[in-house]
Design a protein around this motif. Structure first.
Motif, short mmCIF file in Angstrom:
data_model
loop_
_atom_site.label_atom_id
_atom_site.label_comp_id
_atom_site.label_asym_id
_atom_site.label_seq_id
_atom_site.Cartn_x
_atom_site.Cartn_y
_atom_site.Cartn_z
N PHE A 52 22.70 32.37 52.21
CA PHE A 52 21.31 32.11 52.56
C PHE A 52 20.52 33.41 52.46
O PHE A 52 20.63 34.29 53.30
N THR A 53 19.77 33.56 51.38
CA THR A 53 18.75 34.60 51.21
C THR A 53 19.24 35.98 51.65
O THR A 53 18.85 36.48 52.70
N VAL A 54 20.09 36.56 50.83
CA VAL A 54 20.71 37.84 51.15
C VAL A 54 19.75 39.00 50.83
O VAL A 54 19.02 38.96 49.84
N TYR A 55 19.77 40.03 51.66
CA TYR A 55 18.95 41.22 51.41
C TYR A 55 19.74 42.44 51.88
O TYR A 55 20.73 42.33 52.60
N GLY A 56 19.27 43.62 51.45
CA GLY A 56 19.90 44.86 51.88
C GLY A 56 19.96 45.87 50.74
O GLY A 56 19.43 45.62 49.65
N LEU A 98 16.14 45.16 58.13
CA LEU A 98 14.93 45.51 57.39
C LEU A 98 14.71 47.02 57.41
O LEU A 98 14.40 47.63 56.38
N ARG A 99 14.90 47.63 58.58
CA ARG A 99 14.74 49.09 58.66
C ARG A 99 15.72 49.80 57.73
O ARG A 99 15.33 50.73 57.01
N ARG A 100 16.98 49.38 57.75
CA ARG A 100 17.98 50.01 56.87
C ARG A 100 17.61 49.83 55.40
O ARG A 100 17.77 50.75 54.59
N THR A 101 17.12 48.65 55.06
CA THR A 101 16.79 48.36 53.67
C THR A 101 15.59 49.17 53.21
O THR A 101 15.56 49.68 52.08
N ILE A 102 14.60 49.31 54.07
CA ILE A 102 13.43 50.14 53.73
C ILE A 102 13.86 51.59 53.52
O ILE A 102 13.43 52.24 52.56
N GLU A 103 14.70 52.10 54.40
CA GLU A 103 15.17 53.48 54.25
C GLU A 103 15.89 53.68 52.92
O GLU A 103 15.67 54.68 52.23
#
Length: 338
Positions: A186-190, A311-316
């Motif tokens: 389900f909608t993976v991000y990172g 989200l914070r980790r992905t933005i970094e």
């Protein structure tokens, strides 16, 4: 399952999810082979492993004659992640390309059966769920695995191909005893995510300080974005604990409106753009969130990373790996392509 020195194939192993899975299997000591045609995967995602001799890499298209047979030869476990797939724009606008997954999956599964592979772990999708259950964001709906059944109503050709893949694996198990597990992502991000998926696309818009900030749909769509580390952990647990081809949801039960995610992202970049809604653009289902009770029961798995933290980790990661010109170019191309 002891992964030490176990011979494992990851198809699509240079992709976002695939390469993160490769990292985890390398840490567990598996003897890895990766097959990827690099049509959307990136060699840089696994280059350290290749150079260190930790994995065998084959650049090839599994749809071509003899490739699947060679890829699965002498393998114990096959993680089948390779697919013709992009973001929502791609899934909606490239139906014929996504339909080719029917051929791809069929060739891989047949080759696995003939080679007497011990187990196949299949990357399925929330797209197998009936569209009619996901149309009203005002309702609190959690999609349970047993909701996939007659009358089937999968999400575009991509969803139908994933549904057929699951059904084929269950038939192989019933008729021929081939062990398998189907992981419904389900909608993976990172980190290593691509701009054709919603979270990375929104981060790219903010990173380039887009104003007005473009949002596909009316912003009321509800999603349950799931962090890559949780997806990888659940996939490996499915390999260890599921044999009968069952479909298992891997997704958080956090219900997040797209517009709320936009607000979090622009706040992280410390600017206040106006928002421009585009309901005419591809948006997908309006209310897609997993029920993960079965994963808790059968795998002992539940997501560990809350969206705010992931989200914070992905933005970094994104800010450290992109420049603004690169991000803008990638976003313009990938919103409707691979």
């Amino acid at each position: 399952m002891d992964w030490k020195n176990r011979k494992v194939l990851v198809t699509g192993g240079a992709s976002f999810v695939g390469s993160n899975l490769v990292d985890a299997l390398v840490k567990r000591g598996a003897k890895l082979r990766v097959v990827d045609d690099l049509s959307s995967g990136k060699l840089e995602n696994i280059s350290d492993h290749i150079q260190a001799g930790r994995i065998e890499f084959i650049k090839a298209d599994l749809r071509e004659s003899g490739v699947a047979e060679a890829a699965v030869d002498d393998m114990s476990v096959v993680f089948h992640l390779a697919a013709d797939h992009g973001g929502r724009g791609y899934v909606d606008l490239h139906q014929a390309a996504c339909a080719v997954n029917l051929l791809l999956d069929g060739l891989v599964f047949r080759a696995c059966h003939r080679a007497q592979v011990e187990k196949v772990v299949y990357a399925s999708s929330g797209c197998v769920y009936p569209n009619g259950l996901q149309s009203d964001p005002s309702q609190t709906v959690y999609l349970k695995e047993d909701l996939v059944g007659p009358p089937y109503d999968a999400d575009n050709m991509y969803g139908w191909a994933k549904l057929m893949g699951e059904m084929v694996l269950r038939a192989y198990h019933k008729d021929w005893g081939m062990k398998s597990a189907c992981c419904r992502y389900f909608t993976v991000y990172g980190p290593r995510g691509v701009e054709n998926h919603a979270v990375i696309a929104m981060i790219a818009r903010a990173f380039t300080r887009q104003d007005p900030f473009v949002v596909w749909g009316n912003g009321e769509q509800i999603r349950n974005w799931t962090y890559i580390d949780d997806i990888v952990e659940g996939t490996i647990l499915a390999a260890e604990k599921v044999d009968d081809g069952s479909g298992i949801n891997l997704g958080t039960m956090e219900r997040i409106r797209v517009i709320d995610a936009v607000h979090q992202i622009v706040a992280a970049f410390n600017y206040e753009p106006t928002t421009e809604l585009h309901p005419e653009m591809p948006t997908g289902p309006l209310n897609r969130v997993a029920d993960n009770a079965l994963a808790k029961e059968r795998l002992g798995w539940e997501p560990k990373v809350k969206f705010v933290d992931g989200l914070r980790r992905t933005i970094e990661w994104y800010v450290s790996s992109r420049n603004q010109d690169e991000a803008a170019t990638a976003l313009d191309r990938l919103l409707i392509e691979r």
